[in-house]
Scaffold this motif. Sequence first.
Motif, mmCIF file in Angstrom:
data_model
loop_
_atom_site.group_PDB
_atom_site.id
_atom_site.type_symbol
_atom_site.label_atom_id
_atom_site.label_comp_id
_atom_site.label_asym_id
_atom_site.label_seq_id
_atom_site.Cartn_x
_atom_site.Cartn_y
_atom_site.Cartn_z
ATOM 1 N N GLY A 174 2.255 -0.496 -7.599
ATOM 2 C CA GLY A 174 2.879 0.352 -6.591
ATOM 3 C C GLY A 174 2.268 1.725 -6.449
ATOM 4 N N THR A 175 1.089 1.940 -7.035
ATOM 5 C CA THR A 175 0.457 3.259 -6.934
ATOM 6 C C THR A 175 -0.384 3.409 -5.670
ATOM 7 O OG1 THR A 175 -1.375 2.505 -8.331
ATOM 8 C CG2 THR A 175 0.455 3.617 -9.419
ATOM 9 N N ILE A 176 -0.610 2.316 -4.960
ATOM 10 C CA ILE A 176 -1.192 2.384 -3.618
ATOM 11 C C ILE A 176 -0.264 1.607 -2.693
ATOM 12 C CG2 ILE A 176 -3.591 2.601 -4.371
ATOM 13 C CD1 ILE A 176 -3.959 -0.383 -3.666
ATOM 14 N N ASP A 177 -0.374 1.891 -1.409
ATOM 15 C CA ASP A 177 0.523 1.265 -0.429
ATOM 16 C C ASP A 177 -0.110 0.114 0.315
ATOM 17 O OD1 ASP A 177 2.811 3.279 -0.578
ATOM 18 O OD2 ASP A 177 1.094 4.595 -0.157
ATOM 19 N N GLY A 178 -1.408 -0.076 0.132
ATOM 20 C CA GLY A 178 -2.085 -1.165 0.821
ATOM 21 C C GLY A 178 -3.572 -1.110 0.566
ATOM 22 N N LYS A 185 -1.234 5.781 0.768
ATOM 23 C CA LYS A 185 -2.525 5.586 0.111
ATOM 24 C C LYS A 185 -3.013 4.159 0.362
ATOM 25 C CE LYS A 185 -1.705 8.788 -3.746
ATOM 26 N NZ LYS A 185 -1.638 8.903 -5.231
ATOM 27 N N ILE A 186 -4.200 4.049 0.936
ATOM 28 C CA ILE A 186 -4.773 2.743 1.255
ATOM 29 C C ILE A 186 -6.131 2.621 0.578
ATOM 30 C CG2 ILE A 186 -5.476 1.158 3.070
ATOM 31 C CD1 ILE A 186 -2.505 1.799 3.107
ATOM 32 N N ALA A 187 -6.320 1.558 -0.163
ATOM 33 C CA ALA A 187 -7.568 1.353 -0.899
ATOM 34 C C ALA A 187 -8.620 0.648 -0.052
ATOM 35 C CB ALA A 187 -7.304 0.538 -2.158
ATOM 36 N N THR A 188 -9.867 0.961 -0.345
ATOM 37 C CA THR A 188 -11.020 0.224 0.179
ATOM 38 C C THR A 188 -11.964 -0.026 -0.998
ATOM 39 O OG1 THR A 188 -12.289 2.224 0.699
ATOM 40 C CG2 THR A 188 -10.861 1.349 2.447
ATOM 41 N N THR A 210 -7.857 -2.573 -7.397
ATOM 42 C CA THR A 210 -6.888 -2.621 -6.300
ATOM 43 C C THR A 210 -5.800 -3.655 -6.556
ATOM 44 O OG1 THR A 210 -8.406 -1.768 -4.623
ATOM 45 C CG2 THR A 210 -6.620 -3.183 -3.841
ATOM 46 N N LEU A 211 -6.179 -4.801 -7.125
ATOM 47 C CA LEU A 211 -5.184 -5.817 -7.447
ATOM 48 C C LEU A 211 -4.124 -5.248 -8.392
ATOM 49 C CD1 LEU A 211 -7.509 -8.911 -8.046
ATOM 50 C CD2 LEU A 211 -6.105 -8.445 -6.022
ATOM 51 N N ILE A 228 -1.521 -10.827 -1.141
ATOM 52 C CA ILE A 228 -0.385 -11.453 -0.457
ATOM 53 C C ILE A 228 0.328 -12.453 -1.370
ATOM 54 C CG2 ILE A 228 0.270 -12.974 1.442
ATOM 55 C CD1 ILE A 228 -2.098 -11.704 3.031
ATOM 56 N N LEU A 229 -0.440 -13.330 -1.991
ATOM 57 C CA LEU A 229 0.147 -14.420 -2.760
ATOM 58 C C LEU A 229 0.620 -14.014 -4.161
ATOM 59 C CD1 LEU A 229 -2.397 -17.200 -1.730
ATOM 60 C CD2 LEU A 229 -0.019 -17.007 -0.993
ATOM 61 N N GLU A 230 -0.043 -13.035 -4.739
ATOM 62 C CA GLU A 230 0.299 -12.635 -6.104
ATOM 63 C C GLU A 230 1.203 -11.415 -6.175
ATOM 64 O OE1 GLU A 230 -3.410 -12.120 -8.128
ATOM 65 O OE2 GLU A 230 -4.063 -14.186 -7.773
ATOM 66 N N SER A 231 1.158 -10.555 -5.141
ATOM 67 C CA SER A 231 1.929 -9.303 -5.203
ATOM 68 C C SER A 231 2.826 -9.086 -3.993
ATOM 69 C CB SER A 231 0.975 -8.110 -5.363
ATOM 70 O OG SER A 231 0.257 -8.208 -6.568
ATOM 71 N N LYS A 232 3.045 -10.151 -3.213
ATOM 72 C CA LYS A 232 3.969 -10.111 -2.074
ATOM 73 C C LYS A 232 3.593 -9.059 -1.035
ATOM 74 C CE LYS A 232 7.796 -11.882 -4.853
ATOM 75 N NZ LYS A 232 9.191 -11.683 -5.334
ATOM 76 N N GLY A 233 2.284 -8.865 -0.855
ATOM 77 C CA GLY A 233 1.826 -7.986 0.203
ATOM 78 C C GLY A 233 1.997 -8.638 1.566
#
Length: 349
Positions: A192-196, A142-145, A185-186, A208-213
């Motif tokens: 963990g309910t979306i993958d990206g 699942k990828i958000a936009t 999305t944040l 990236i900085l707050e959720s280790k993406g």
Amino acid sequence: MHRKLRGRIAATTLIVLAGAGTLSACGDDSGSGKSGSSAPLKLGYFPNVTHATALVGVEKGIFAKHLGTAPKTATFNAGPSAVEAVFSGAVDATFVGPNPAINAWSKSKGKAIKIISGAASGGVALVVKPGIKSVQDLKGKKIATPQLGNTQDVAIRYWLKKNGLTANKDGSGDVKVVPQENSTTLQTFAQGTIDGAWVPEPFASRLILESKGVKLLDEKSLWPGGKFVITHLIVRQEFAREHPDQVKKLLQGVVEATAYLNDNQADAKKTVNAALSKLSGKPLKDDVLDSAFKEILFTTDPVAPSLVQGAQHAEQVGLLEKTELAGIYDLGPLNEILKASGKAQVSDK
């Protein structure tokens, strides 16, 4: 005088949704789409880093200096609200993303708006969970936009299609694309309910900085020279015909604000963050702000080829009917200013 338009928090969109935003005003308003010679220009923009040209122009008094009086400002959280305001005459000009401009042009059959300057390029990325290493790893994910049919939504669907993967509008296909507000999305990425997510700054940096993406793809890599429009300035054609002097003065402010962003970045960051805090109630963390600024090019170049290609991509994934864009730009006044100041002129090709 300030006026605020609240819409759903989303990025720019191809589809104008009726009632996407509601209008609340502070103070009096003529309610007319026309501005008298003494009335301040009505300017719109988003409380976002990609709209830093507007934030700096307003906060530093650059627009007021050139216009002779401070513009009446309107802030938007979504492209549909900005387009509605243009159509109604609630704003004379607004900073907005590429697809709302395409949509406004298409719906009005080329009679409502013109793109008169660029503002920002870049600043968009696909951020995913650690462990996802390639496009093929996105199968079943699942990828958000930010919004169905918005600039980033089109980009990921086209990219997936080019890589042999399906992502249908109803959420079916190899990859489930989930349109949702960036603020949501944040949360969903952290949970963990979306993958990206394929999102603009500062949301990419925050993931990236707050959720280790992990950044799987920087959209710059998909465009010639790494340049593509994320924000530009549009004006109502009626206003431009009646007040070409004000349009030129606004553009002078845009040129100066752009130069300030590039030449005085440390102070520009503080100005942008102060404006964001004032408008949204919360400033960005310094590391997020620094990261976002590194990813964005502030420029008066509208990067016209990317607008045309973006429209073609939207057509190919079924999110836009074929649209003729010839005539959507009017860069003459901007180029006069750039030439007079010894700066490189920009092209609509």
